[in-house]
Motif scaffolding. Structure first.
Motif: not given
Length: 340
Positions: A92-96
């Motif tokens: 989730t963090w990387l996609g954001g």
């Protein structure tokens, strides 16, 4: 008809074929560099996120303090997503991060990207200024030492390079503050003025931080350029140019310097991570609100998302700068220039 058709058919010239091959090589080089950069950035993002997760910081403790109830702690942990599995949180963090969303500060609730955007121009200004100073100071002194090799000028420059290479950036910064804060108060010794407010004041407040941060890089660049230029000036093509009556300045700038520039630029490229990282210390010495100050204050508060965002942006700057430098070095390669 056969003769007419043959005469009307044009075959590619050797120059066109060579230019096409050079363009394909340049494309492959750029593609390989970007692919390597993507791999490095993904690996760096994982390490950065893992270090933040392993720190043991609790968003509820940061945001609510010691008086928080268990219900408040559980609610805030769910809001920040720290109660989810590690790899799910990382994905989730990387996609954001790919779309510019680095989460929110645990301490202030402000988006991390917003805080970084506010601090990034300060750090980039210092690092870019230090790179420019190192390039000018190291380039001029290295070329002068090579052209005047064996003279007192060469010896003075070589001695100066040896001395400058041993001075840490924070020591140089303190010395410059003492010098220009008391003996010659002509430059600001702290603070930051955005260029939107005043370009003149912005440049003035960058002089001392950029100079203090650039000394080590300038000394290494000067030594490498002198070594490469001395070797290039003894090459056969330079001797031939002299025999044909070309002037000394033309020989140095058009013939010898392009062949000696690549190793010197590679040396400067090795200093890019130091310049970006050194800007953190320089900001603290001169009281400038850059990424270093943001990361320091966030780390003291236990604000993990901000620290993670600053680290990821810093690594991205270093990697992209290395890619750009590799492309420039590939272009400066004599075989590439001759092929083009």
């Amino acid at each position: 008809m056969t003769l007419t058709a043959a005469a009307g058919t044009r075959t590619p010239t050797r120059g066109a074929r060579v230019s096409g091959a050079a363009a394909r090589r340049a494309g492959r080089t750029a593609g390989a560099a970007l692919a390597q950069a993507a791999v490095v950035l993904v690996a760096a993002s994982f390490v950065t996120f893992a270090l933040g997760a392993a720190s043991g910081s609790d968003p509820a403790a940061v945001a609510l303090g010691d008086m928080a109830t268990p219900e408040d702690v559980a609610r805030l942990n769910a809001e920040f997503g720290v109660d989810r599995p590690f790899f799910e949180r990382y994905a989730t963090w990387l996609g954001g991060a790919v779309v510019g969303d680095l989460g929110r500060s645990w301490f202030t609730g402000i988006p991390v990207a917003q805080s970084i955007i506010a601090a990034l121009p300060v750090s980039l200004s210092i690092a870019a200024g230090a790179t420019l100073v190192a390039l000018v100071l190291g380039g001029v002194s290295g070329a002068l030492a090579a052209v005047r090799r064996g003279t007192w000028i060469d010896r003075v420059i070589s001695t100066g390079n040896a001395a400058l290479a041993t001075i840490p950036a924070f020591v140089a910064g303190i010395a410059l503050i003492l010098l220009f804060g008391f003996a010659f108060p002509i430059l600001p010794v702290g603070g930051y003025v955005p260029p939107a407010v005043s370009v003149t004041a912005w440049l003035a407040c960058l002089v001392l931080p950029a100079v203090s941060l650039s000394l080590d890089a300038a000394a290494d660049l000067s030594r490498q350029l002198r070594t490469g230029l001395v070797a290039a000036l003894d090459e056969n093509f330079v001797v031939g140019a002299r025999m044909h009556g070309f002037g000394g300045a033309r020989i140095v700038w058009r013939h010898a310097l392009p062949n000696a520039a690549a190793p010197a630029l590679a040396t400067l490229g090795l200093h890019v991570p130091r310049l970006v990282g050194g800007a953190v210390i320089t900001e603290a010495v001169f009281g400038m609100p850059g990424l270093g100050q943001l990361a320091r204050s966030s780390a003291l508060q236990g604000d993990v998302p901000v620290v993670q965002g600053v680290l990821l942006v810093s690594v991205t700057i270093v990697v992209l700068t290395a890619v750009a430098l590799n492309l420039v070095l590939a272009r400066l390669n004599p075989s590439e220039r001759s092929a083009a």
